[in-house]
Structures are given as structure tokens and as C-alpha cells.
Design an enzyme around this catalytic site. Structure first.
Site, PDB file in Angstrom:
ATOM      1  N   TYR A 122       0.804  -1.210   0.000  1.00  0.00           N
ATOM      2  CA  TYR A 122       0.000   0.000   0.000  1.00  0.00           C
ATOM      3  C   TYR A 122       0.844   1.270   0.000  1.00  0.00           C
ATOM      4  O   TYR A 122       0.304   2.378   0.080  1.00  0.00           O
ATOM      5  CB  TYR A 122      -0.940   0.013   1.202  1.00  0.00           C
ATOM      6  N   LYS A 169       4.213 -14.082   6.296  1.00  0.00           N
ATOM      7  CA  LYS A 169       4.320 -15.115   5.267  1.00  0.00           C
ATOM      8  C   LYS A 169       5.794 -15.238   4.869  1.00  0.00           C
ATOM      9  O   LYS A 169       6.161 -15.210   3.688  1.00  0.00           O
ATOM     10  CB  LYS A 169       3.438 -14.750   4.060  1.00  0.00           C
ATOM     11  N   ASP A 202      -1.950 -17.265   6.699  1.00  0.00           N
ATOM     12  CA  ASP A 202      -3.027 -18.165   6.283  1.00  0.00           C
ATOM     13  C   ASP A 202      -3.515 -19.013   7.456  1.00  0.00           C
ATOM     14  O   ASP A 202      -4.706 -19.286   7.599  1.00  0.00           O
ATOM     15  CB  ASP A 202      -2.607 -19.037   5.097  1.00  0.00           C
ATOM     16  N   ASP A 226      -5.046  -4.867   6.642  1.00  0.00           N
ATOM     17  CA  ASP A 226      -6.279  -4.392   6.026  1.00  0.00           C
ATOM     18  C   ASP A 226      -7.291  -5.526   5.933  1.00  0.00           C
ATOM     19  O   ASP A 226      -8.466  -5.386   6.300  1.00  0.00           O
ATOM     20  CB  ASP A 226      -5.954  -3.835   4.638  1.00  0.00           C
TER      21      ASP A 226
END
Length: 332
Positions: A122, A169, A202, A226
Site C-alpha cells: 500500500y 508469510k 493463512d 487491512d
């Protein structure tokens, strides 16, 4: 006290007006300094975020903001992103708690999502490599990573929370999330009395769906934050009841996390609770703790009583009836 008020677009003026009424009912006299932002500001000033708005927030330090319209895939750049980057509001804070009177599949949810607000995908670093190929840069710096994780630990310590979970991740994005994870581990070492956990994003999604009560404070990079913060809002009744804050070293902007809902603007059906609770966060931030707690108690009592609720909350009331009940409960 003085604070900036950004009415916003769509239902923004309606829900911010409701929040101002509730704050006044809680006995806090606020001189609201109005500042433009959003689609209306773009039409009037040629810029959806005029420089004067940023300067007003810098001067008064805190702002309450209504939702603003962001064009999808066209038009002007997100006002929210520009606000966060322009004022270095590096920490997004989303408290997510179960509310009596709001029926969901989950009970006793009580967690906080802390999101890095200025970097990641972002950051807006995009370019077209060749026609038909666009590249977006995912920016992670040691300074920003350490800062947001430290913020999460300080929040946990100040509020008596037990566990900070870093979401990542790093198995796939070994350099960017690898650096973030390294920073998180180093900062955690400075807080021996707060437990530290690290989980793949995840797996966090899976565990939130299975049992969100296992989490306490979640901290993560911008895009993950987000998505996860909105997911968590869905666990306790949706974006209409969850408050939000964007906090920096000197300034802070408090806002509802839902959109401007232009389809219901002016119909009297807008639910003001998210922005009312965001106003309570503002009061807590500036040290008006009892008034903030008074507003939160009024929200809980109103939802439990089921009086004056808007259609999204299962009632047949209006913005006005719900605000009237909130004001009545605050004044009790």
C-alpha cells in the site's frame, strides 16, 4: 478541548453529527474544527485532501473522521492512504470485541489488530514495466517494522494483554517478511512479561474462523492488516459496530472503518455506532478515560435494549432514533 472534524462523504456527515452529540452528552465540551476531505473536497478545492486539512490536524493533534469515497481503479488516490503517509500515522488500531445484543456465531471475542500503516504494497509504488505488465513494490524497512511491533507490545503492556502474535508469510516472502519477522523477534526480547507468538497469515485466518478467542493482540504489515481487521470485524457484527484509529508519534485520526454508503446517504438509515465508538477512542487517547468508558457502556446498553436500532442492526429505527437512545443512555 479542540479537535478536527472531517465530515466525509455519503453518510459521513450524518454519523459524525451523531458522534458529536454523544460526546457532548458524555460531558465533554469539544470545539470541533471542521476540515474538508473526500469527493466533496475534490470538487470544491481541486484536491480530495487539501493541505489545510493536514495543517489543521498537525495543529490540533487529533481528528475524528467520517468515511470518504475512494474511486476504484480510477480518479484520485485514496485519501486514507494520503492521510496516513502525510501525517506518519504508522499504527492502525482496531479493537474487536463481542457486543451484547449483537448476535454472531462467536462469543467472548476480545482482540486488537495492530497494522503497519505506511509501507507494504500500500506504499503505492507501482509502475508499468511494458504495456500489459504492471509491477507493484512491497516495501519493508527495519525502522518501520521495529516501530509497529514495539507499538503492539506497548499497547499490550498498557492494557494488560497477555500475548502478541506476529502474522507473516516469511516462508514465501523470505526477504521482506523475513526482515519483519527478524525485527519482531528482536523487539519481543525487550518484553519478557508479554508472551510472543508468530504465525503464518493463512494459519491465522484459519484459526480466527475456528476460534477467535484464542487471540489477544495481532500485529502485521499493511495489506495483511487491512484484510484481517475487516475479517475480525465480521466476527463481532460487521464494520458498522467496530471503531478504528490511526496513530502516529504526534497526531492521531479516529474513524469508522466502513465506507461512505452513498446509496443510503440522506435516508436516515445510517448506523452511527462505529464512528461513535471511534470518538470514544479519541477521548481515551486524550485522557478523558471516564467519558470514553461512559460512551462504551451506553453503546452496550443500547444494543442490549434493542431500542431505536437501524435496519442493519435488526431494528426499524433511524440514525436519529439510535442517536437519541445513545444520548439517553450516556446521560443516565
Amino acid at each position: 478541548m479542540q479537535a478536527v472534524l472531517i465530515d466525509g462523504d455519503g453518510i459521513g456527515p450524518e454519523v459524525t453529527a451523531a458522534a458529536c452529540r454523544v460526546v457532548a452528552a458524555a460531558g465533554v465540551k469539544v470545539d470541533w474544527i471542521r476540515a474538508p476531505a473526500g469527493a466533496a473536497a475534490a470538487a470544491d478545492y481541486g484536491d480530495p485532501l487539501p493541505d489545510e486539512t493536514l495543517e489543521l490536524i498537525r495543529r490540533y493533534r487529533v481528528a475524528l473522521k467520517g468515511p470518504v469515497t475512494t474511486p476504484v481503479g480510477r480518479g484520485f488516490r485514496s485519501v486514507n492512504v494520503r492521510l496516513r503517509q502525510g501525517l506518519d500515522l504508522f499504527a492502525s488500531v482496531r479493537p474487536v470485541t463481542s457486543l451484547a445484543g449483537v448476535t454472531t456465531p462467536y462469543e467472548n471475542v476480545d482482540l486488537v489488530v495492530v497494522r503497519e500503516n505506511t509501507e507494504g504494497l500500500y506504499a503505492g509504488l507501482e509502475h508499468e514495466v511494458v504495456p500489459g505488465v504492471v509491477e507493484s513494490v512491497r516495501l519493508v524497512t527495519r525502522a518501520a517494522a521495529e516501530r509497529i511491533v514495539r507499538f503492539a507490545f506497548e499497547l499490550a503492556r498498557a492494557r494488560g494483554r497477555r500475548v502478541v502474535t506476529f502474522c507473516h508469510k516469511a516462508d514465501v516472502m523470505r526477504l521482506s517478511d523475513g526482515l519483519f519477522l527478524e525485527c519482531a523477534r528482536a523487539v519481543a526480547d525487550d518484553y519478557p512479561f508479554v508472551l510472543f507468538d508468530e504465525k503464518a497469515i493463512d494459519n491465522v485466518c484459519l484459526e480466527l474462523a475456528a476460534d477467535p478467542t484464542r487471540f489477544d493482540v495481532l500485529v502485521m504489515e499493511n495489506q495483511f492488516g487491512d484484510l484481517i481487521s475487516d475479517l475480525c470485524a465480521g466476527l463481532v457484527g460487521g464494520l458498522g459496530v467496530v471503531p478504528g484509529a490511526n496513530i502516529g508519534g504526534r497526531n492521531a485520526v479516529f474513524e469508522a472503518v466502513h465506507g461512505s454508503a452513498p446509496d443510503i446517504a440522506g435516508t436516515g438509515r445510517a448506523n452511527p455506532i462505529a464512528v461513535v465508538r471511534s470518538a470514544a477512542m479519541l477521548l481515551d487517547h486524550v485522557g478523558r478515560h471516564e467519558a470514553a468508558a461512559q460512551i462504551e457502556r451506553a453503546v452496550a446498553a443500547t444494543l442490549q435494549a434493542g431500542v431505536g436500532l437501524t435496519p442493519d442492526l435488526g431494528g426499524s429505527g433511524t440514525t436519529a432514533t439510535l442517536t437519541d437512545e445513545l444520548v439517553r443512555q450516556v446521560a443516565r
